[in-house]
Design an enzyme around this catalytic site. Structure first.
Site, mmCIF file in Angstrom:
data_model
loop_
_atom_site.group_PDB
_atom_site.id
_atom_site.type_symbol
_atom_site.label_atom_id
_atom_site.label_comp_id
_atom_site.label_asym_id
_atom_site.label_seq_id
_atom_site.Cartn_x
_atom_site.Cartn_y
_atom_site.Cartn_z
ATOM 1 N N GLY A 1 11.336 -38.240 26.789
ATOM 2 C CA GLY A 1 11.151 -36.980 27.799
ATOM 3 C C GLY A 1 12.457 -36.068 27.516
ATOM 4 C CG PHE A 2 14.631 -35.388 29.984
ATOM 5 C CD1 PHE A 2 14.248 -34.287 30.421
ATOM 6 C CD2 PHE A 2 13.710 -36.421 31.096
ATOM 7 C CE1 PHE A 2 13.332 -33.693 31.142
ATOM 8 C CE2 PHE A 2 12.604 -35.985 31.443
ATOM 9 C CZ PHE A 2 12.340 -34.819 31.914
ATOM 10 C CG MET B 1 7.321 -38.416 23.000
ATOM 11 S SD MET B 1 9.087 -37.859 23.346
ATOM 12 C CE MET B 1 9.338 -36.762 21.950
ATOM 13 C CG ASP C 1 12.214 -35.444 19.928
ATOM 14 O OD1 ASP C 1 11.632 -36.505 19.715
ATOM 15 O OD2 ASP C 1 13.397 -35.493 20.208
ATOM 16 N N GLY D 1 20.484 -36.779 18.738
ATOM 17 C CA GLY D 1 20.347 -35.340 19.389
ATOM 18 C C GLY D 1 21.467 -34.620 19.959
ATOM 19 C CB SER D 2 23.277 -35.048 23.010
ATOM 20 O OG SER D 2 23.121 -36.375 23.140
ATOM 21 C CG ASP E 1 14.331 -40.802 19.316
ATOM 22 O OD1 ASP E 1 15.364 -40.399 19.727
ATOM 23 O OD2 ASP E 1 13.218 -40.444 19.600
ATOM 24 N N GLY E 2 17.331 -42.435 20.849
ATOM 25 C CA GLY E 2 17.973 -42.231 22.132
ATOM 26 C C GLY E 2 19.121 -42.892 22.482
ATOM 27 N N GLY E 3 20.125 -42.114 22.790
ATOM 28 C CA GLY E 3 21.593 -42.524 23.091
ATOM 29 C C GLY E 3 22.274 -43.122 21.945
ATOM 30 C CG HIS F 1 13.364 -37.200 15.587
ATOM 31 N ND1 HIS F 1 12.700 -38.138 15.303
ATOM 32 C CD2 HIS F 1 13.261 -37.175 16.949
ATOM 33 C CE1 HIS F 1 12.158 -38.670 16.197
ATOM 34 N NE2 HIS F 1 12.601 -38.091 17.346
ATOM 35 C CG MET G 1 10.749 -44.249 22.620
ATOM 36 S SD MET G 1 11.372 -43.148 21.721
ATOM 37 C CE MET G 1 12.433 -42.168 22.811
ATOM 38 C CB SER H 1 16.618 -35.295 18.054
ATOM 39 O OG SER H 1 15.710 -34.744 18.989
ATOM 40 C CG MET I 1 8.837 -33.919 24.736
ATOM 41 S SD MET I 1 10.353 -34.004 25.589
ATOM 42 C CE MET I 1 11.441 -34.959 24.486
ATOM 43 C CG HIS J 1 9.084 -38.998 18.810
ATOM 44 N ND1 HIS J 1 10.105 -39.239 19.452
ATOM 45 C CD2 HIS J 1 8.165 -39.617 19.437
ATOM 46 C CE1 HIS J 1 9.945 -39.975 20.614
ATOM 47 N NE2 HIS J 1 8.587 -40.421 20.440
HETATM 48 C C1 DX5 Z 1 13.745 -38.660 23.738
HETATM 49 C C2 DX5 Z 1 13.727 -38.004 22.476
HETATM 50 C C3 DX5 Z 1 14.815 -38.026 21.444
HETATM 51 C C4 DX5 Z 1 16.211 -37.466 22.088
HETATM 52 C C5 DX5 Z 1 17.404 -38.010 21.705
HETATM 53 O O1 DX5 Z 1 12.620 -38.407 24.271
HETATM 54 O O2 DX5 Z 1 12.634 -38.471 21.733
HETATM 55 O O3 DX5 Z 1 14.623 -37.757 20.223
HETATM 56 O O4 DX5 Z 1 16.155 -36.292 21.545
HETATM 57 O O5 DX5 Z 1 18.276 -37.524 22.151
HETATM 58 P P1 DX5 Z 1 19.803 -38.268 22.247
HETATM 59 O O6 DX5 Z 1 20.387 -38.510 20.877
HETATM 60 O O7 DX5 Z 1 20.774 -36.998 22.947
HETATM 61 O O8 DX5 Z 1 19.577 -39.218 23.211
HETATM 62 ZN ZN ZN Z 2 12.252 -38.339 19.457
#
Ligand code: DX5
Ligand code: ZN
Length: 246
Positions: free
Chosen positions: A150-151, A76, A43, A209-210, A187-189, A41, A145, A16, A45, A74
């Site tokens: 959002g983050f 949002m 994102d 992402g991270s 998606d996420g964590g 990916h 999700m 991401s 927002m 994606h």
């Molecule tokens: C959150 C995003 C994700 C996010 C994932 O709203 O849709 O794509 O960037 O980031 P990590 O992998 O750091 O949870």
């Molecule tokens: Zn995403």
């Protein structure tokens, strides 16, 4: 894929760009392609549907010439439909949106496919699976999700695991009845220490992402983390496949 239990599932890794260096996005997407990613990916927002603001179709169009990988948008955002056409024109390959953000989910899904993209629905952690009931034949992708949107950088919500298994069952039943294949993305964590478990629950496409963009150079940077993800995914197959009985 899973209609033939002897075939290994195809796994896809989708870094991401939310966690990329936005001042060097072109370079960043080239780097993840060179590091072995399968998708970008992207994102989007809007500060209405989610409490954060990122990038739109202009940035997608600017990134497009830098990669040959599919761009997995994606959304949002609320409303959805206007941006579908803009992202298709900007070079998106897959576009997914949250059903709560569209007044007419079936119409939004049709707009995506009519624009030449693959279509996906994104379910928040508390969104029930019945929103899939009447649209399975219109989907190329279901994105669960595993954090609230959002983050980046949030922790994986564990109740996503049984939810993934339930969606995997629905997809397998749909395919067994002659339906089209549908990717199951999470998606996420997603991290190195949970990706195997997430795969065993039924996911085949993993947003990170991270974990990717924060990977230390000393550990091989983006290439290092993506190859460790792949090794963990291979191991997850070796450990008896999916946990929902496959
Ligand atoms: C959150 C995003 C994700 C996010 C994932 O709203 O849709 O794509 O960037 O980031 P990590 O992998 O750091 O949870
Ligand atoms: Zn995403």
């Amino acid at each position: 894929m899973s209609s033939n239990p002897s075939a290994a599932p195809a796994f896809r890794i989708a870094p991401s760009i939310l966690s990329a260096d936005f001042a060097r996005l072109g370079e960043e997407v080239r780097a993840i392609e060179a590091a072995g990613a399968d998708l970008v990916h992207f994102d989007v927002m809007d500060n209405h549907y989610v409490p954060n603001l990122t990038v739109g179709p202009m940035v997608c169009a600017a990134v497009r010439p830098h990669v040959s990988l599919p761009i997995d948008v994606h959304l949002m955002v609320r409303p959805v439909d206007r941006l579908v056409a803009d992202f298709a024109k900007a070079g998106a390959n897959l576009i997914s949106f949250h059903p709560e953000a569209s007044e007419h989910v079936d119409r939004s899904l049709s707009l995506i496919r009519d624009a030449g993209c693959r279509a996906g629905l994104v379910l928040n952690p508390a969104t029930p699976l019945n929103c899939l009931d009447h649209v399975m034949d219109r989907l190329d992708l279901i994105l669960l999700m595993s954090v609230n949107p959002g983050f980046g950088g949030q922790s994986f919500i564990a109740s996503t695991l049984p939810k993934l298994a339930a969606v995997r069952e629905r997809i397998d039943a749909h395919v067994a009845a002659g339906g089209q294949p549908i990717w199951l993305e999470v998606d996420g964590g997603v991290k190195l220490d949970n990706i195997a478990q997430i795969a065993r629950a039924g996911a085949d496409t993993f947003v990170a992402g991270s974990a990717v963009f924060g990977a230390p150079d000393a550990d091989g940077g983006y290439r290092g983390v993506i190859s460790r993800f792949r090794a963990a995914l291979q191991e997850s197959i070796g450990e008896g496949g999916r946990e929902n009985g496959e």
